[in-house]
Design a protein around this motif. Sequence first.
Motif, PDB file in Angstrom:
ATOM      1  N   GLY A 144      13.280  10.945   1.182  1.00 48.50           N
ATOM      2  CA  GLY A 144      12.236  10.219   1.899  1.00 48.50           C
ATOM      3  C   GLY A 144      11.817   9.010   1.075  1.00 48.50           C
ATOM      4  N   TYR A 145      10.540   9.010   0.678  1.00 50.87           N
ATOM      5  CA  TYR A 145      10.013   7.894  -0.102  1.00 50.87           C
ATOM      6  C   TYR A 145       9.944   8.193  -1.587  1.00 50.87           C
ATOM      7  CZ  TYR A 145       8.951   6.030   4.458  1.00 50.87           C
ATOM      8  OH  TYR A 145       9.068   5.575   5.735  1.00 50.87           O
ATOM      9  N   GLY A 146      10.311   9.420  -1.994  1.00 49.01           N
ATOM     10  CA  GLY A 146      10.340   9.767  -3.413  1.00 49.01           C
ATOM     11  C   GLY A 146       8.987   9.589  -4.077  1.00 49.01           C
ATOM     12  N   ALA A 147       8.976   8.942  -5.218  1.00 45.77           N
ATOM     13  CA  ALA A 147       7.758   8.770  -6.014  1.00 45.77           C
ATOM     14  C   ALA A 147       6.860   7.637  -5.508  1.00 45.77           C
ATOM     15  CB  ALA A 147       8.134   8.522  -7.474  1.00 45.77           C
ATOM     16  N   ARG A 148       7.254   6.973  -4.415  1.00 48.65           N
ATOM     17  CA  ARG A 148       6.446   5.872  -3.864  1.00 48.65           C
ATOM     18  C   ARG A 148       5.457   6.387  -2.829  1.00 48.65           C
ATOM     19  NH1 ARG A 148      10.301   2.289  -0.864  1.00 48.65           N
ATOM     20  NH2 ARG A 148      11.347   4.271  -0.573  1.00 48.65           N
ATOM     21  N   SER A 149       4.225   5.956  -2.924  1.00 44.94           N
ATOM     22  CA  SER A 149       3.240   6.194  -1.863  1.00 44.94           C
ATOM     23  C   SER A 149       3.454   5.126  -0.803  1.00 44.94           C
ATOM     24  CB  SER A 149       1.816   6.066  -2.407  1.00 44.94           C
ATOM     25  OG  SER A 149       1.579   7.045  -3.380  1.00 44.94           O
ATOM     26  N   MET A 150       3.125   5.467   0.439  1.00 46.18           N
ATOM     27  CA  MET A 150       3.279   4.511   1.532  1.00 46.18           C
ATOM     28  C   MET A 150       1.995   4.499   2.347  1.00 46.18           C
ATOM     29  SD  MET A 150       6.334   3.309   1.149  1.00 46.18           S
ATOM     30  CE  MET A 150       6.676   2.487   2.685  1.00 46.18           C
ATOM     31  N   GLY A 151       1.627   3.324   2.845  1.00 44.97           N
ATOM     32  CA  GLY A 151       0.455   3.203   3.705  1.00 44.97           C
ATOM     33  C   GLY A 151      -0.814   2.919   2.921  1.00 44.97           C
ATOM     34  N   SER A 152      -1.927   3.279   3.528  1.00 45.00           N
ATOM     35  CA  SER A 152      -3.235   2.972   2.955  1.00 45.00           C
ATOM     36  C   SER A 152      -4.095   4.232   2.949  1.00 45.00           C
ATOM     37  CB  SER A 152      -3.904   1.878   3.794  1.00 45.00           C
ATOM     38  OG  SER A 152      -5.200   1.634   3.342  1.00 45.00           O
ATOM     39  N   GLN A 153      -4.339   4.771   1.766  1.00 44.88           N
ATOM     40  CA  GLN A 153      -5.123   5.989   1.644  1.00 44.88           C
ATOM     41  C   GLN A 153      -6.577   5.747   2.027  1.00 44.88           C
ATOM     42  OE1 GLN A 153      -5.228   7.735  -2.270  1.00 44.88           O
ATOM     43  NE2 GLN A 153      -5.866   9.708  -1.478  1.00 44.88           N
ATOM     44  N   GLY A 154      -7.038   6.459   3.045  1.00 52.11           N
ATOM     45  CA  GLY A 154      -8.428   6.380   3.469  1.00 52.11           C
ATOM     46  C   GLY A 154      -8.821   5.082   4.141  1.00 52.11           C
ATOM     47  N   GLY A 155      -7.879   4.177   4.340  1.00 48.14           N
ATOM     48  CA  GLY A 155      -8.221   2.878   4.888  1.00 48.14           C
ATOM     49  C   GLY A 155      -7.775   2.682   6.325  1.00 48.14           C
ATOM     50  N   GLY A 156      -7.545   3.745   7.050  1.00 48.61           N
ATOM     51  CA  GLY A 156      -7.039   3.604   8.412  1.00 48.61           C
ATOM     52  C   GLY A 156      -5.536   3.447   8.387  1.00 48.61           C
ATOM     53  N   GLY A 157      -4.921   3.637   9.495  1.00 51.93           N
ATOM     54  CA  GLY A 157      -3.465   3.584   9.545  1.00 51.93           C
ATOM     55  C   GLY A 157      -2.882   4.866   8.992  1.00 51.93           C
ATOM     56  N   PHE A 158      -1.693   4.790   8.426  1.00 54.42           N
ATOM     57  CA  PHE A 158      -1.040   6.000   7.938  1.00 54.42           C
ATOM     58  C   PHE A 158      -1.080   6.080   6.419  1.00 54.42           C
ATOM     59  CE2 PHE A 158       2.286   2.885   7.589  1.00 54.42           C
ATOM     60  CZ  PHE A 158       3.083   3.312   6.538  1.00 54.42           C
ATOM     61  N   TRP A 159      -0.851   7.291   5.882  1.00 55.47           N
ATOM     62  CA  TRP A 159      -0.828   7.511   4.438  1.00 55.47           C
ATOM     63  C   TRP A 159       0.201   8.584   4.114  1.00 55.47           C
ATOM     64  CZ3 TRP A 159      -1.273   5.906  -0.192  1.00 55.47           C
ATOM     65  CH2 TRP A 159      -1.441   6.764  -1.274  1.00 55.47           C
TER      66      TRP A 159
END
Length: 187
Positions: A144-159
């Motif tokens: 998948g995305y491995g060690a990378r976070s994707m999106g916006s934590q707590g900021g709307g949209g996806f995380w």
Amino acid sequence: NLQPTTKAIGTFSVSTNPHTFSSVNNIMTPQLRPLFLLVTLLSFLANTMSFAVAKEVTVEIQSPGTGPPVTASHRYQSHVTLYISNADGTKTPSGWSTRQSDGAARDAPFAFQPGVGLIEGWSEGVLKMNEGERSWLGVPSEKGYGARSMGSQGGGGFWIPANSDLLFDIEILGKEGGAGAATKQDL
């Protein structure tokens, strides 16, 4: 005259020197040696097998498709909802879906072509599906995305947190621009 030698086997070394393991031999009785070897072998196999299983992409069919198999030579339309797969078997919504029923503003199919601009696990999984099929697609973080976070934590949209195993609820609607496969609603 036998001279002690050491031979490399993979990342392990095996010594022919009978004194190398004298400390182990001093505390281990002849009756315990086979048990020790068995436990060591089973431990090695368990670690190897769980490592291999953890890297597999899984496809669990919810509703079979009646169309042809998905191929890498076409673009497809799909409905998708993405979850984070938790270690305890539960799932957490990531905040990304193309389905109004799962939180999207409206139904908005996602177009894709296997192997083009996608995570490895997505391409590997959808190539095991047919047009019209709806399945749970499990993707380990390594594919998948491995060690990378994707999106916006707590900021709307996806995380998607780093090192997350992913679970896609995906329905292959059909080839982009084509008549598409029959969906569950059409049957």
